[in-house]
Design a protein around this motif. Structure first.
Motif, PDB file in Angstrom:
ATOM      1  N   GLY A  71      -7.023  -0.398 -10.691  1.00 23.39           N
ATOM      2  CA  GLY A  71      -7.311  -1.128  -9.463  1.00 23.39           C
ATOM      3  C   GLY A  71      -8.764  -1.046  -9.063  1.00 23.39           C
ATOM      4  O   GLY A  71      -9.377  -2.040  -8.658  1.00 23.39           O
ATOM      5  N   CYS A 443       4.096  -6.016 -11.209  1.00 19.58           N
ATOM      6  CA  CYS A 443       3.070  -4.993 -10.999  1.00 19.58           C
ATOM      7  C   CYS A 443       2.846  -4.155 -12.245  1.00 19.58           C
ATOM      8  O   CYS A 443       1.769  -3.574 -12.420  1.00 19.58           O
ATOM      9  CB  CYS A 443       3.461  -4.096  -9.822  1.00 19.58           C
ATOM     10  SG  CYS A 443       5.014  -3.213 -10.070  1.00 19.58           S
ATOM     11  N   TYR A 447      -1.970  -7.331 -13.393  1.00 19.14           N
ATOM     12  CA  TYR A 447      -2.551  -6.907 -12.120  1.00 19.14           C
ATOM     13  C   TYR A 447      -2.507  -8.071 -11.149  1.00 19.14           C
ATOM     14  O   TYR A 447      -3.074  -9.127 -11.397  1.00 19.14           O
ATOM     15  CB  TYR A 447      -3.992  -6.455 -12.310  1.00 19.14           C
ATOM     16  CG  TYR A 447      -4.658  -6.007 -11.025  1.00 19.14           C
ATOM     17  CD1 TYR A 447      -4.501  -4.705 -10.557  1.00 19.14           C
ATOM     18  CD2 TYR A 447      -5.447  -6.883 -10.285  1.00 19.14           C
ATOM     19  CE1 TYR A 447      -5.112  -4.283  -9.388  1.00 19.14           C
ATOM     20  CE2 TYR A 447      -6.063  -6.477  -9.116  1.00 19.14           C
ATOM     21  CZ  TYR A 447      -5.885  -5.180  -8.671  1.00 19.14           C
ATOM     22  OH  TYR A 447      -6.483  -4.780  -7.506  1.00 19.14           O
TER      23      TYR A 447
END
Length: 511
Positions: A71, A443, A447
């Protein structure tokens, strides 16, 4: 009874679609190219069309260190203005200009264990080679009525030879399914579905408008169903075993296929139209077929092009354009990433500028397109239906995914059923054309930012069977899938959608 997130039906009933009597796109603004997101590099523009000479697409293979903070890595890429094409749990596909080398990124952003490999070495060459502008089978663009070019089943090609009319929909072999088309021809095809099949052997086909875009284009959909014949006793071929669950008898179920959220993903709209066309033809050819039974059990709806503004801009100005074309308060950039603008777990990342391809807007449902589609999905009672399935078509990656996309910490209570159905869909697609598709939770497989369409469909509108599909390919062509691969791609997703409809039928309808 399944849990339904409380945000919602109240929200949906109060969602107001803007007035479009005077489209905002008609105002005096800067030129489209001046207001677009900045290119990856400084590219020459020829005839108003952006060029991509010297650009490459690289596959970043993350090391363990970067995988653990995927992330954060994505945020760095996005805030740096890079064009991210596709993300998995272990890789990131990213477009770089000729002045940026992998070593620049390795030293600046990523762990030394990370590796790069180019899989598209000359982007402009690929754009040129996969364009169908010079294809003899390209549909003639016309804004005239659908009847004007369908008086004959044959047309003259550029070399003077007869060829099949692409708007003769009596056969799935129409050349329409072998090339990409401008918006007006896509919509013309949809209206020809109504003209050709509505009222034939119990088939009901209708077109409708769910709203308009920022630039004033119509967002259109088409629905098909079949009058139920109680005398026909049909057994589904290769169906799943019986499951418990569902909704009350007597409720008309709707199966919605959406595509075209992102302008550059051209194969989605083509596949959506192929699906509904194939379904109707198969039902008419055999009243005891699976297609006929399913059309008697569901209203099948396709909204093939949710983002006609972005799609048109991708065709006419910038092949890599992703967002819509809405003004967002920036002097130099326009556009909202529609698949980050849906009102479930939406958030505004301050680090992402309005020029980013993933810009989610300043608030959920700021985009005209997501607002209109959300209203449609959440207000089926106005049409006498309950939307029971929602499939959002994208490219690329060859994935079939269920919610949630925003986080794996938010797990759907229907996950087991969703996974079982998804695995069956992936198998049906592989069996049809031999191409492998992976099924799982969004998920995990890719992404996704908050504000995803399938999260909204499942978490807010209570559409139990909500999925996102990434169509072909896995990176050889990326968004530039050649016209020769449109039909195989559409054929395999049609097989997958048929399997999903059969699974739901057995789970919720069959005696």
């Amino acid at each position: 009874m399944r849990r339904v997130h409380t945000l919602s039906i109240l929200f949906l009933s109060s969602l107001i679609i803007p007035t479009f009597a005077s489209p905002r796109g008609s105002r005096d603004v800067q030129s489209p190219l001046a207001m677009g997101s900045p290119a990856v590099g400084d590219h020459p523009v020829s005839g108003g069309v952006q060029r991509y000479e010297g650009e490459k697409v690289w596959r970043v293979r993350l090391g363990d260190h970067d995988m653990a903070r995927r992330g954060a890595v994505m945020e760095v890429f996005e805030t740096s203005g890079m064009d991210i094409w596709h993300v998995t749990s272990t890789t990131i596909d990213v477009r770089l200009d000729s002045s940026t080398t992998p070593n620049d990124l390795l030293h600046t952003y990523l762990h030394p264990a990370t590796t790069f490999e180019p899989f598209i070495n000359d982007l402009q060459s690929l754009v040129d080679s996969t364009s169908n502008n010079n294809d003899e089978n390209d549909t003639p663009t016309s804004s005239s009525s659908s009847s004007s070019s369908s008086s004959s089943s044959l047309m003259k090609s550029k070399n003077g030879k007869n060829k099949q009319d692409p708007f003769n929909l009596t056969t799935i072999d129409t050349p329409f399914h072998d090339t990409y088309h401008p918006v007006q021809d896509l919509y013309k095809f949809g209206d020809k579905l109504v003209e050709t099949f509505d009222g034939i052997k119990g088939i009901e086909v209708e077109s409708f408008e769910i709203g308009k875009t920022w630039e004033g284009r119509k967002i259109k959909g088409w629905s098909a169903k079949m009058v139920k014949d109680e005398t026909i006793k049909t057994k589904l071929a290769d169906g799943p075993s019986r499951r418990k669950g569902g909704i009350a008898d007597g409720v008309e179920r709707e199966f919605v296929v959406q595509s075209g959220q992102h302008g550059r993903e051209w194969v989605g709209p083509s596949s959506a139209f192929y699906f509904v066309h194939s379904l109707i033809l198969n039902a008419l050819s055999d009243p005891s077929s699976d297609a006929a039974l399913l059309l008697q059990s569901f209203t099948f709806t396709v909204v093939p092009l949710l983002n006609p503004d972005g799609y048109t801009y991708s065709r006419e100005h910038s092949r890599m354009w992703r967002k819509n074309r809405q003004e967002v308060g920036s002097k130099s950039c326009v556009g909202i990433d529609l698949n980050s603008n849906w009102g479930y777990k939406w958030r505004y990342p301050k680090s992402v500028s309005a020029c980013s391809d993933s810009y989610p807007g300043k608030e959920s449902f700021e985009a005209y397109e997501t607002q209109a589609m959300a209203y449609y999905l959440g207000n089926g009672t106005e049409r006498g239906t309950k939307v029971r399935a929602f499939v959002d078509l994208h490219s690329y990656g060859q994935l079939f995914m269920f919610p949630f996309a925003h986080s794996c910490e938010d797990f759907p209570i229907d996950a087991e059923m969703l996974m079982e159905a998804g695995l069956g869909v992936a198998k049906a697609m592989r069996t049809k054309q031999g191409e492998g598709y992976e099924a799982g939770q969004a998920c995990d497989l890719t992404y996704r930012a908050p504000g995803d369409a399938i999260d909204f469909a499942y978490g807010v509108t209570d559409i139990r069977w909500s999925y996102s599909a990434e169509l072909r390919d896995t990176g050889t062509y990326g968004f530039m899938l050649p016209p020769s691969l449109i039909r195989p791609t559409a054929d395999e997703i049609t097989a997958g959608l048929m399997y999903l409809a059969k699974f739901i039928y057995v789970a919720e309808i069959a005696d």
